[in-house]
Design a protein around this motif. Structure first.
Motif, PDB file in Angstrom:
ATOM      1  N   HIS A 190     -59.964 -26.201 -81.863  1.00 49.71           N
ATOM      2  CA  HIS A 190     -58.782 -26.962 -81.452  1.00 49.71           C
ATOM      3  C   HIS A 190     -58.950 -27.451 -80.014  1.00 49.71           C
ATOM      4  N   ASP A 191     -58.094 -28.418 -79.651  1.00 46.02           N
ATOM      5  CA  ASP A 191     -58.233 -29.013 -78.319  1.00 46.02           C
ATOM      6  C   ASP A 191     -57.809 -28.054 -77.218  1.00 46.02           C
ATOM      7  N   SER A 192     -57.012 -27.055 -77.584  1.00 48.63           N
ATOM      8  CA  SER A 192     -56.602 -26.068 -76.592  1.00 48.63           C
ATOM      9  C   SER A 192     -56.240 -24.781 -77.310  1.00 48.63           C
ATOM     10  N   GLU A 193     -56.183 -23.695 -76.558  1.00 46.20           N
ATOM     11  CA  GLU A 193     -55.775 -22.413 -77.129  1.00 46.20           C
ATOM     12  C   GLU A 193     -54.338 -22.538 -77.661  1.00 46.20           C
ATOM     13  N   ARG A 194     -53.525 -23.250 -76.904  1.00 47.45           N
ATOM     14  CA  ARG A 194     -52.133 -23.453 -77.321  1.00 47.45           C
ATOM     15  C   ARG A 194     -52.061 -24.143 -78.685  1.00 47.45           C
ATOM     16  N   ALA A 195     -52.864 -25.168 -78.875  1.00 48.74           N
ATOM     17  CA  ALA A 195     -52.868 -25.884 -80.158  1.00 48.74           C
ATOM     18  C   ALA A 195     -53.308 -24.957 -81.291  1.00 48.74           C
ATOM     19  N   ALA A 196     -54.290 -24.101 -80.999  1.00 50.63           N
ATOM     20  CA  ALA A 196     -54.776 -23.170 -82.017  1.00 50.63           C
ATOM     21  C   ALA A 196     -53.694 -22.153 -82.380  1.00 50.63           C
TER      22      ALA A 196
ATOM     23  N   VAL B 207     -56.687 -13.085 -78.343  1.00 53.50           N
ATOM     24  CA  VAL B 207     -56.260 -13.548 -77.014  1.00 53.50           C
ATOM     25  C   VAL B 207     -57.357 -13.536 -75.943  1.00 53.50           C
ATOM     26  N   ASP B 208     -58.622 -13.321 -76.348  1.00 57.38           N
ATOM     27  CA  ASP B 208     -59.636 -13.201 -75.293  1.00 57.38           C
ATOM     28  C   ASP B 208     -60.673 -14.323 -75.274  1.00 57.38           C
ATOM     29  N   THR B 209     -60.303 -15.484 -75.806  1.00 56.76           N
ATOM     30  CA  THR B 209     -61.292 -16.570 -75.810  1.00 56.76           C
ATOM     31  C   THR B 209     -61.499 -17.118 -74.390  1.00 56.76           C
ATOM     32  N   TYR B 210     -60.418 -17.282 -73.657  1.00 56.33           N
ATOM     33  CA  TYR B 210     -60.525 -17.784 -72.274  1.00 56.33           C
ATOM     34  C   TYR B 210     -59.946 -16.741 -71.313  1.00 56.33           C
ATOM     35  N   ASP B 211     -58.656 -16.802 -71.068  1.00 55.79           N
ATOM     36  CA  ASP B 211     -58.028 -15.893 -70.107  1.00 55.79           C
ATOM     37  C   ASP B 211     -56.946 -15.089 -70.838  1.00 55.79           C
ATOM     38  N   VAL B 212     -57.075 -13.771 -70.829  1.00 54.74           N
ATOM     39  CA  VAL B 212     -56.194 -12.929 -71.649  1.00 54.74           C
ATOM     40  C   VAL B 212     -54.727 -13.059 -71.217  1.00 54.74           C
TER      41      VAL B 212
ATOM     42  N   LYS C 257     -65.310 -17.617 -73.372  1.00 60.77           N
ATOM     43  CA  LYS C 257     -65.620 -17.022 -72.077  1.00 60.77           C
ATOM     44  C   LYS C 257     -65.412 -15.518 -72.088  1.00 60.77           C
ATOM     45  N   SER C 258     -65.347 -14.916 -73.283  1.00 59.85           N
ATOM     46  CA  SER C 258     -65.062 -13.483 -73.379  1.00 59.85           C
ATOM     47  C   SER C 258     -66.001 -12.684 -72.488  1.00 59.85           C
ATOM     48  N   VAL C 259     -65.437 -11.701 -71.806  1.00 63.75           N
ATOM     49  CA  VAL C 259     -66.211 -10.867 -70.893  1.00 63.75           C
ATOM     50  C   VAL C 259     -67.382 -10.204 -71.619  1.00 63.75           C
ATOM     51  N   GLY C 260     -68.579 -10.378 -71.098  1.00 61.91           N
ATOM     52  CA  GLY C 260     -69.743  -9.683 -71.652  1.00 61.91           C
ATOM     53  C   GLY C 260     -70.295 -10.296 -72.925  1.00 61.91           C
TER      54      GLY C 260
END
Lengths: 437, 437
Positions: free
Chosen positions: A207-213, A229-234, B341-344
């Motif tokens: 998806h274009d963003s985590e929000r969209a997903a 919840v850990d794809t980018y920033d938790v 970008k998951s840690v590790g």
């Protein structure tokens, strides 16, 4: 639905060459008792868990040399016509006893006892060992994980890390030991194991963003879903998740980083957002030790993959299938104990029966492997169940029964069974005549 | 022949819930590239070996949601009608490239690349990983064993120590790396792997004496058979064996004790009895280290079981299947690199192509993982083969081709590949644009 073979070729070639030799010598028709047991447990284990019984009974029923199998064997060469003809008529007609599925076991426990002619019994060696060695290795590892989780649910999700059919059996074995569900759909279809799972990182990334997903997932699966919840920033993902799904969000999954720290932070964040009932599920290379280390973290469930399907360091149960007794030339003559003398791999001749001795509190104190079938005293629980009588399967049971048996059997073990460090079997095995043990 | 499922349910549930979400958001139809690779090799390995390619192509062809599968999914709940309808029509229509089966690989090597819509490609994740993770783990261990054996034949005989269907795949994977034969009959029937094996201790024990057992085996299988000589006393057994079978006795098998010492003693004894051509086969918990230690012993062949089927300490190859690029809403728009970008557990976005750089002697010096498909210079071998074009399998090949490819690929590696101790990958992986590496 495609070409899963008759189970008859899931067999080592030497079973058939032995058959040919025994048909010529006449030994094929001698009465024989084979026993399956482990010489030892994996080095850091206090107990083993029997699994595979139900699958073995299925395999036994479809152990037939059909035209395809016989054609292959004839083409492959090495077997004479008399042997091929005997195989064409093969149907196990003997007796089988075994520990109930889910039962705990110890070194020397006779977890499967097969009695029949030498010929009909020796042929089952490979498939019986394959099934029990795999399933018991998984169940033995899984049981420690459920103990470590202390009642929190565990999802089995290791399919991708093992052979695609092992995956189905592993999900079944894990369920027996108390796992709550599996990711594996075929285990759901075939064995009725509950299935679970919602999404992976790829869903966020496409998806274009985590929000969209997250919007898409909540729209498709409802607010009760579990968002990864850990794809980018938790922190940001958790905020977005509750914003979109509301405080009734089912759960969040964390798959990376220091799970203990992150779970604590996410719990505070969720509570602060009013999502006090939103569950936290953690995944990512968990084993029984990692699960134990998370005991005080605010975690509501675990997902376990690799460690489960690889037996957490012990991918096979090292069970063996040994001839322990046989008649003489007359199949009606008494059974004589037999045992090889190979250096370092001795076996113990004679048919044996397994019992568990309990103390006055109902706690297991010893495994008794006796030379006769009798309950020698009060406080002794017999462990062998009849599985096959006169070639007919009589011991089939619902998977739920194995799951209950496992829970009871583990509850009966001494508290040292909960130990995750290296150690000896939690109860000793005593061999001998009833009066001696 | 019974109920092996359509491969479509050998799948994690979350692939289908992601599908449902992506159908609703429209992301299902975006163009997507998934890549299978290993972040690292098991810690004592200098290289990995790709296996499973042929089995994956078979699974891809039978990846269909048939009535049984759809009924199960409908009953299990959680999927809407639109999703079930989409699944009913599922047929992979995309492109697949992969390293040739038997090829060696290194961290980051893109051993499988799947390009299609997000929906059709994400669904293949679980079954693809199951097959490649299992088969590549076995092949990677097996390859070290064939190197250690230095040309002496090895029989794969581990069926009894692993799941009954893993056993068949393990025999296939071992054969690719140069094992000479397997005990597993189904691997013979299904894949044409030569089968081997003659007898176990049970055959000796069921007879009244070792002599009677040997007589029966020689009568049934001929003097060229291999007799198992360690049931009681090895010296006596060898004497009896040659007495009965004559100096043309095919072989003797030793399964216990100090194999090096016993092999030397048995060799002298056989030579003294005029049986100079009788082969000595050793078995019994061998792994690559034990095989290497037997290099100077007078051994003519090895049988390897447990260590082979459990990947000799690394039962899974830890391969992952990651979305690395996708289009925007218009499936025809350019592919954008994506990475979590998951840690590790970072991943490297963008479609990649694998090449091997060779020096002037034809020795491999680096794995190149490039952002474009071009051979940047002489001495660079492309590693990706086309496996599926427009949904049609085009990359199927005989198992013999994989076996030859493996032999060539290993021969090309630097000499450190023969090292059995712990160490780094024997060549480095360079990532980047062609001009940079």
């Amino acid at each position: 639905m495609t070409d899963e073979p008759t189970s008859a070729l899931l067999t080592d070639r030497y079973e058939l060459t032995m058959l040919q030799g025994a048909l010529q010598s006449g030994a094929a028709h001698r009465r024989a008792v084979f026993e399956m047991f482990a010489r030892r447990l994996p080095e850091n284990r206090g107990y083993g868990v029997v699994a595979g019984t139900g699958r073995f009974l299925d395999a036994l029923e479809r152990f037939r040399f059909d035209t395809g199998a016989l054609d292959y064997l004839a083409d492959a060469g090495g077997l004479d016509d008399a042997t091929l003809e005997w195989l064409a008529g093969y149907r196990f007609s003997g007796e089988v006893w075994g520990y109930g599925e889910g039962e705990t076991y110890f070194p020397g426990s006779p977890i499967l006892v097969v009695e029949g002619t030498f010929a009909e019994s020796v042929l089952l060696e490979t498939v019986a060992l394959s099934i029990y060695n795999h399933d018991s290795a998984i169940a033995s590892a899984a049981s420690r994980m459920t103990l470590a989780a202390g009642g929190r649910p565990i999802i089995e999700m290791g399919s991708r890390r093992t052979h695609e059919m092992s995956a189905v059996a592993a999900a079944r074995a894990a369920y027996i030991t108390g796992f709550g569900s599996t990711s594996n759909l075929e285990a759901g279809r075939r064995y009725g194991v509950p299935t679970a799972g919602t999404s992976a990182h790829a869903f966020v990334l496409v998806h274009d963003s985590e929000r969209a997903a997250f919007e898409a997932q909540v729209a498709a699966l409802g607010a009760d879903t579990t968002l990864l919840v850990d794809t980018y920033d938790v922190d940001e993902a958790v905020r977005t998740a509750v914003e979109l799904a509301g405080p009734k969000l089912g759960g969040v999954r964390i798959d990376s980083g220091d799970l203990s720290d992150i779970a604590a932070r996410v719990r505070r964040q969720l509570d602060g957002l009013g999502a006090a009932d939103t569950r936290i599920v953690v995944t990512g290379d968990l084993d029984e030790h990692a699960i134990q280390a998370l005991a005080i973290a605010p975690v509501d469930g675990y997902g376990v993959g690799t460690a489960l399907v690889t037996g957490s360091g012990a991918p096979t149960a090292s069970l063996v299938y040994k001839l322990v007794a046989r008649s003489g030339e007359d199949p009606g003559s008494p059974l004589l104990p037999v045992a090889k003398k190979s250096v370092g791999k001795p076996s113990r001749g004679g048919r044996k029966w397994g019992f568990r001795r309990l103390d006055e509190h109902g706690t297991a104190v010893a495994e008794l492997v006796l030379e006769r079938d009798e309950a020698p005293a009060e406080g002794v629980r017999p462990l062998l169940r009849r599985l096959v009588a006169g070639g007919e399967v009589v011991g089939r049971e619902p998977l739920a029964d194995a799951r209950e048996r496992h829970a009871r059997s583990v509850a009966e073990l001494p508290g040292t069974a909960r130990r995750m460090t290296r150690g000896e079997p939690v109860i000793p095995t005593h061999f001998g005549a009833p009066a001696q043990v």
